[in-house]
Design a protein around this motif. Structure first.
Motif, PDB file in Angstrom:
ATOM      1  N   ALA A 202      46.650  52.432  48.627  1.00 30.88           N
ATOM      2  CA  ALA A 202      47.823  53.306  48.644  1.00 30.88           C
ATOM      3  C   ALA A 202      47.937  54.092  47.336  1.00 30.88           C
ATOM      4  CB  ALA A 202      49.086  52.479  48.870  1.00 30.88           C
ATOM      5  N   ASN A 203      47.314  53.545  46.275  1.00 38.36           N
ATOM      6  CA  ASN A 203      47.338  54.234  44.980  1.00 38.36           C
ATOM      7  C   ASN A 203      46.230  55.276  44.855  1.00 38.36           C
ATOM      8  OD1 ASN A 203      49.448  52.587  44.305  1.00 38.36           O
ATOM      9  ND2 ASN A 203      48.323  51.311  42.856  1.00 38.36           N
ATOM     10  N   GLY A 204      45.496  55.473  45.942  1.00 35.20           N
ATOM     11  CA  GLY A 204      44.499  56.536  45.934  1.00 35.20           C
ATOM     12  C   GLY A 204      43.073  56.108  45.651  1.00 35.20           C
ATOM     13  N   ILE A 205      42.833  54.803  45.477  1.00 36.35           N
ATOM     14  CA  ILE A 205      41.445  54.351  45.279  1.00 36.35           C
ATOM     15  C   ILE A 205      40.710  54.480  46.624  1.00 36.35           C
ATOM     16  CG2 ILE A 205      39.969  52.431  44.605  1.00 36.35           C
ATOM     17  CD1 ILE A 205      41.589  52.817  42.239  1.00 36.35           C
ATOM     18  N   PRO A 206      39.541  55.096  46.621  1.00 31.67           N
ATOM     19  CA  PRO A 206      38.804  55.284  47.880  1.00 31.67           C
ATOM     20  C   PRO A 206      38.490  53.957  48.583  1.00 31.67           C
ATOM     21  CG  PRO A 206      37.827  56.614  46.122  1.00 31.67           C
ATOM     22  CD  PRO A 206      38.847  55.722  45.472  1.00 31.67           C
ATOM     23  N   HIS A 207      38.499  54.011  49.920  1.00 35.44           N
ATOM     24  CA  HIS A 207      38.290  52.798  50.712  1.00 35.44           C
ATOM     25  C   HIS A 207      36.965  52.101  50.409  1.00 35.44           C
ATOM     26  CE1 HIS A 207      41.364  54.374  53.837  1.00 35.44           C
ATOM     27  NE2 HIS A 207      41.924  53.547  52.993  1.00 35.44           N
ATOM     28  N   GLY A 208      35.933  52.875  50.168  1.00 35.93           N
ATOM     29  CA  GLY A 208      34.622  52.275  49.889  1.00 35.93           C
ATOM     30  C   GLY A 208      34.667  51.371  48.668  1.00 35.93           C
ATOM     31  N   ARG A 209      35.418  51.810  47.655  1.00 32.96           N
ATOM     32  CA  ARG A 209      35.529  50.982  46.444  1.00 32.96           C
ATOM     33  C   ARG A 209      36.331  49.715  46.714  1.00 32.96           C
ATOM     34  NH1 ARG A 209      37.304  55.446  41.886  1.00 32.96           N
ATOM     35  NH2 ARG A 209      35.652  56.969  42.297  1.00 32.96           N
ATOM     36  N   ILE A 210      37.360  49.843  47.557  1.00 33.23           N
ATOM     37  CA  ILE A 210      38.185  48.661  47.881  1.00 33.23           C
ATOM     38  C   ILE A 210      37.335  47.621  48.615  1.00 33.23           C
ATOM     39  CG2 ILE A 210      40.231  47.838  49.108  1.00 33.23           C
ATOM     40  CD1 ILE A 210      41.298  49.778  47.235  1.00 33.23           C
ATOM     41  N   VAL A 211      36.524  48.090  49.545  1.00 35.08           N
ATOM     42  CA  VAL A 211      35.680  47.147  50.299  1.00 35.08           C
ATOM     43  C   VAL A 211      34.684  46.473  49.358  1.00 35.08           C
ATOM     44  CG1 VAL A 211      33.938  46.930  52.117  1.00 35.08           C
ATOM     45  CG2 VAL A 211      35.972  48.346  52.497  1.00 35.08           C
ATOM     46  N   ALA A 212      34.101  47.249  48.449  1.00 34.06           N
ATOM     47  CA  ALA A 212      33.162  46.656  47.478  1.00 34.06           C
ATOM     48  C   ALA A 212      33.877  45.615  46.623  1.00 34.06           C
ATOM     49  CB  ALA A 212      32.555  47.746  46.599  1.00 34.06           C
ATOM     50  N   ALA A 213      35.106  45.920  46.223  1.00 34.16           N
ATOM     51  CA  ALA A 213      35.878  44.973  45.406  1.00 34.16           C
ATOM     52  C   ALA A 213      36.220  43.718  46.211  1.00 34.16           C
ATOM     53  CB  ALA A 213      37.149  45.643  44.893  1.00 34.16           C
ATOM     54  N   MET A 214      36.573  43.907  47.484  1.00 36.77           N
ATOM     55  CA  MET A 214      36.891  42.742  48.332  1.00 36.77           C
ATOM     56  C   MET A 214      35.684  41.814  48.420  1.00 36.77           C
ATOM     57  SD  MET A 214      38.014  42.484  52.347  1.00 36.77           S
ATOM     58  CE  MET A 214      36.515  43.103  53.061  1.00 36.77           C
ATOM     59  N   GLU A 215      34.505  42.421  48.560  1.00 34.47           N
ATOM     60  CA  GLU A 215      33.294  41.613  48.680  1.00 34.47           C
ATOM     61  C   GLU A 215      33.070  40.800  47.396  1.00 34.47           C
ATOM     62  OE1 GLU A 215      30.110  44.027  50.066  1.00 34.47           O
ATOM     63  OE2 GLU A 215      28.730  42.323  50.269  1.00 34.47           O
ATOM     64  N   ILE A 216      33.303  41.430  46.251  1.00 36.59           N
ATOM     65  CA  ILE A 216      33.151  40.713  44.971  1.00 36.59           C
ATOM     66  C   ILE A 216      34.172  39.577  44.889  1.00 36.59           C
ATOM     67  CG2 ILE A 216      33.429  40.918  42.462  1.00 36.59           C
ATOM     68  CD1 ILE A 216      32.440  43.865  42.775  1.00 36.59           C
ATOM     69  N   GLN A 217      35.416  39.875  45.232  1.00 37.70           N
ATOM     70  CA  GLN A 217      36.465  38.845  45.141  1.00 37.70           C
ATOM     71  C   GLN A 217      36.170  37.668  46.067  1.00 37.70           C
ATOM     72  OE1 GLN A 217      40.336  41.614  43.846  1.00 37.70           O
ATOM     73  NE2 GLN A 217      40.464  40.324  45.671  1.00 37.70           N
ATOM     74  N   ALA A 218      35.779  37.979  47.308  1.00 34.76           N
ATOM     75  CA  ALA A 218      35.539  36.899  48.270  1.00 34.76           C
ATOM     76  C   ALA A 218      34.379  36.020  47.822  1.00 34.76           C
ATOM     77  CB  ALA A 218      35.273  37.490  49.662  1.00 34.76           C
TER      78      ALA A 218
ATOM     79  N   SER B 227      42.123  54.957  36.453  1.00 38.75           N
ATOM     80  CA  SER B 227      43.542  55.075  36.117  1.00 38.75           C
ATOM     81  C   SER B 227      44.196  53.701  36.118  1.00 38.75           C
ATOM     82  CB  SER B 227      44.236  55.981  37.150  1.00 38.75           C
ATOM     83  OG  SER B 227      45.489  55.453  37.528  1.00 38.75           O
ATOM     84  N   LEU B 228      44.952  53.408  35.063  1.00 38.66           N
ATOM     85  CA  LEU B 228      45.603  52.102  34.962  1.00 38.66           C
ATOM     86  C   LEU B 228      46.599  51.893  36.101  1.00 38.66           C
ATOM     87  CD1 LEU B 228      46.060  49.487  33.443  1.00 38.66           C
ATOM     88  CD2 LEU B 228      47.733  50.654  32.012  1.00 38.66           C
ATOM     89  N   ASP B 229      47.400  52.917  36.386  1.00 37.80           N
ATOM     90  CA  ASP B 229      48.380  52.794  37.459  1.00 37.80           C
ATOM     91  C   ASP B 229      47.720  52.425  38.786  1.00 37.80           C
ATOM     92  OD1 ASP B 229      50.467  53.299  35.830  1.00 37.80           O
ATOM     93  OD2 ASP B 229      50.746  55.391  36.421  1.00 37.80           O
ATOM     94  N   ALA B 230      46.581  53.047  39.045  1.00 38.66           N
ATOM     95  CA  ALA B 230      45.923  52.824  40.337  1.00 38.66           C
ATOM     96  C   ALA B 230      45.396  51.401  40.475  1.00 38.66           C
ATOM     97  CB  ALA B 230      44.795  53.832  40.528  1.00 38.66           C
ATOM     98  N   VAL B 231      44.904  50.826  39.383  1.00 35.09           N
ATOM     99  CA  VAL B 231      44.272  49.497  39.478  1.00 35.09           C
ATOM    100  C   VAL B 231      45.222  48.351  39.119  1.00 35.09           C
ATOM    101  CG1 VAL B 231      42.013  50.512  38.955  1.00 35.09           C
ATOM    102  CG2 VAL B 231      43.334  49.404  37.116  1.00 35.09           C
ATOM    103  N   LEU B 232      46.428  48.687  38.681  1.00 39.95           N
ATOM    104  CA  LEU B 232      47.360  47.652  38.217  1.00 39.95           C
ATOM    105  C   LEU B 232      47.566  46.521  39.241  1.00 39.95           C
ATOM    106  CD1 LEU B 232      49.033  46.905  35.744  1.00 39.95           C
ATOM    107  CD2 LEU B 232      50.943  48.212  36.691  1.00 39.95           C
ATOM    108  N   PRO B 233      47.772  46.837  40.538  1.00 35.67           N
ATOM    109  CA  PRO B 233      47.946  45.729  41.490  1.00 35.67           C
ATOM    110  C   PRO B 233      46.745  44.772  41.507  1.00 35.67           C
ATOM    111  CG  PRO B 233      48.545  47.823  42.506  1.00 35.67           C
ATOM    112  CD  PRO B 233      47.896  48.155  41.194  1.00 35.67           C
ATOM    113  N   ALA B 234      45.541  45.319  41.460  1.00 36.45           N
ATOM    114  CA  ALA B 234      44.347  44.454  41.478  1.00 36.45           C
ATOM    115  C   ALA B 234      44.327  43.547  40.249  1.00 36.45           C
ATOM    116  CB  ALA B 234      43.080  45.305  41.534  1.00 36.45           C
TER     117      ALA B 234
END
Lengths: 352, 352
Positions: free
Chosen positions: A146-162, A80-87
């Motif tokens: 907060a937009n509903g993306i599961p925590h596991g995906r956020i952690v995976a994304a953080m690892e990629i960003q870092a 969903s675009l709304d969900a990922v817009l902040p990223a």
């Protein structure tokens, strides 16, 4: 450089489009509009301190290439675009942060025809403002939870960003270590360009696919697409000063020469040139020579050795590889949009 | 300044210790040893490029105060040291990254008796090396997921870290905006000190409590502890140049004066001083006066107005508030260790 052909979309891929590409001013424009609106909302007018510096650096927004890549990648796998817009916003923030620091390091006083941030606000403020934007990258990612993306995906994304952030720094450090070194191999240049630039393209695509819920195989394909697109982009960005049609766009034309940065065409010319041509390159990269004269002589050797064409061919190779990677992801309007992005040979409008 | 009393542990809290405090060279030393070992493992000898710069900046390690705070906070709520160890390392990384940039901004050529990173490796490399350490902060946090910390806690910790990073930048920007401003209120100074320094202490404690599985109420108590400890720390750090017993420790004694930074005692002296004393302060903060003479005259006014004692009393207030916050968390050896840390009045050994 107008002799250099625009890369073509491989026929195979162009034929495999499963849906009509969006109208020229359709889907893409609305995504661009949405992104630009989001930047204006987050960095409003009449602010002070760091906010004012960030607004100056981020607005009016450019082509927002990295947010675009993230959003399209997420949408292509059903996100969903709304969900990922902040990223998506976060990627432009960190990119801009690195530009603030690059301009200090390169002593480029101008960016996009305006005083660079360190020129307008001082180098101290530019350092701090850049740092804040790096942290905004992660703060924005956290919003996706907060937009509903599961925590596991956020952690995976953080690892990629870092990891991407660390790689970019290694790329800049490698670039610093290559100053004035004409003996460096073209492969070393490409390693540097990959780390300094392509890694963030790769991360934007991978993070988009991860947050959108893509399978591991798809995430890898998006990553490969971004990686090759980024390599092509950096090579062409380095070629800009030698293109008569686009002078004055992006960073100052003499920046690489003044900073004694051996770009790909310079290294190719040195590798393939005659002893006399090598001597000219060495002269031009030695401090002391008047800049305009040095630039003219350097450009002459790059033309004479065919180094500009060779570098452009390398960029084309990466565009083709990028398109090949796209073949592995679900067909549709979003893949078409990414394909169109990669097929547009000119990085000029995206230099901001 | 040896007249200034060390803050005492409030009797009430000292009596409430439910277990004997660890032997003086017991638990704390082994945690310090473990942390130091981890740094040596992660940044080994004989590396090149950014790794070598990072090793120079991080080793030999100092007191590792922020990792210590994180580890103790996690342990105090029942967390595992092994699981949170990477996050603890990450806090020292980002702290060191900010020191690298601070030293460029303040033009401090020396740090801990050695050439500062920008002196030894150049300002360009110091900017990039600092940036890489900011990203290491998040890369290290991601490692905790592999150690079994639930994703929800990692995301909460990321949010704290990202917000803290942004706040620190706001603090540095505020400090830059206060240059030479003797009319600034002591409250403005404290806002700046909180953002620039205390926020990272607060984040180290909060992240430790979050990763360790603490309840929301406990996380808030640890955060308050770190916040007040950090305020006390920054105030005392600014008082160091006026302490005869510890000169030569930490940053150069004339750094704040040379950079025309109005620290708490200076602002208090200006607020409470006579017109003549204010005039001396203004003179000393004006560029041009010989540094040693300026420092001597400034110190004279700070003594005569009682500003040094007032600032130290403010630091003591924050220590007491920190200890009060600790009363809300489970008693035990780890709380005792935090209590001992806060009760040790001297930030000297922690200036690194």
């Amino acid at each position: 450089m107008s002799v250099i052909p625009r890369p073509l979309v491989p026929q195979r891929l162009a034929e495999s489009r499963s849906v009509p590409s969006p109208p020229a001013s359709g889907g893409i424009d609305s995504l661009e509009g949405l992104l630009a609106q989001e930047f204006a909302r987050r960095w409003p007018e009449n602010t002070a301190g760091l906010d004012a510096v960030h607004r100056y650096a981020l607005l009016p927004s450019g082509k927002l290439l990295r947010p675009h890549l993230l959003a399209r990648s997420a949408l292509a796998v059903g996100g969903s675009l709304d969900a990922v817009l902040p990223a998506a916003v976060g990627f432009e923030a960190t990119h801009t942060g690195s530009l603030l620091h690059d301009d200090i390091i390169d002593q480029d006083a101008v960016r996009r025809g305006r005083p660079a941030v360190h020129t307008a606000f001082g180098p101290e403020m530019a350092i701090v403002a850049g740092n804040a934007l790096f942290f905004t990258w992660f703060a924005a990612l956290a919003e996706c939870a907060a937009n509903g993306i599961p925590h596991g995906r956020i952690v995976a994304a953080m690892e990629i960003q870092a990891a991407a952030g660390q790689q970019i720094c290694r790329g800049v450090a490698l670039e610093l270590s290559l100053v004035g070194n004409l003996e460096a191999s073209p492969e070393t240049y490409l390693d540097m360009a990959r780390a300094k630039t392509a890694v963030l393209f790769e991360a934007a695509c991978s993070v988009g696919a991860v947050l959108g819920g893509g399978e591991e195989r798809q995430v890898a394909a998006f990553g490969a697409f971004g990686d090759h697109l980024g390599c092509a982009f950096q090579i062409r960005d380095d070629l800009l000063p030698y293109r008569k049609d686009v002078r004055g766009v992006g960073k100052p034309a003499d920046s690489d020469l003044r900073n004694r940065r051996p770009t790909l065409p310079v290294l190719l010319a040195h590798r393939d040139g005659t002893p006399a041509q090598r001597a000219v390159l060495r002269d031009c990269m030695t401090p002391g020579l008047e800049q305009r004269e040095a630039f003219g002589r350097l450009a002459g050797v790059l033309h004479a050795t065919g180094a500009l064409e060779k570098a452009e061919h390398n960029a084309q190779y990466h565009v083709e590889q990028a398109l090949r990677a796209l073949a592995q992801i679900p067909p549709g309007a979003h893949r078409d949009a990414l394909l169109a992005l990669a097929s547009d040979g000119s990085p000029v409008a995206r230099s901001a």
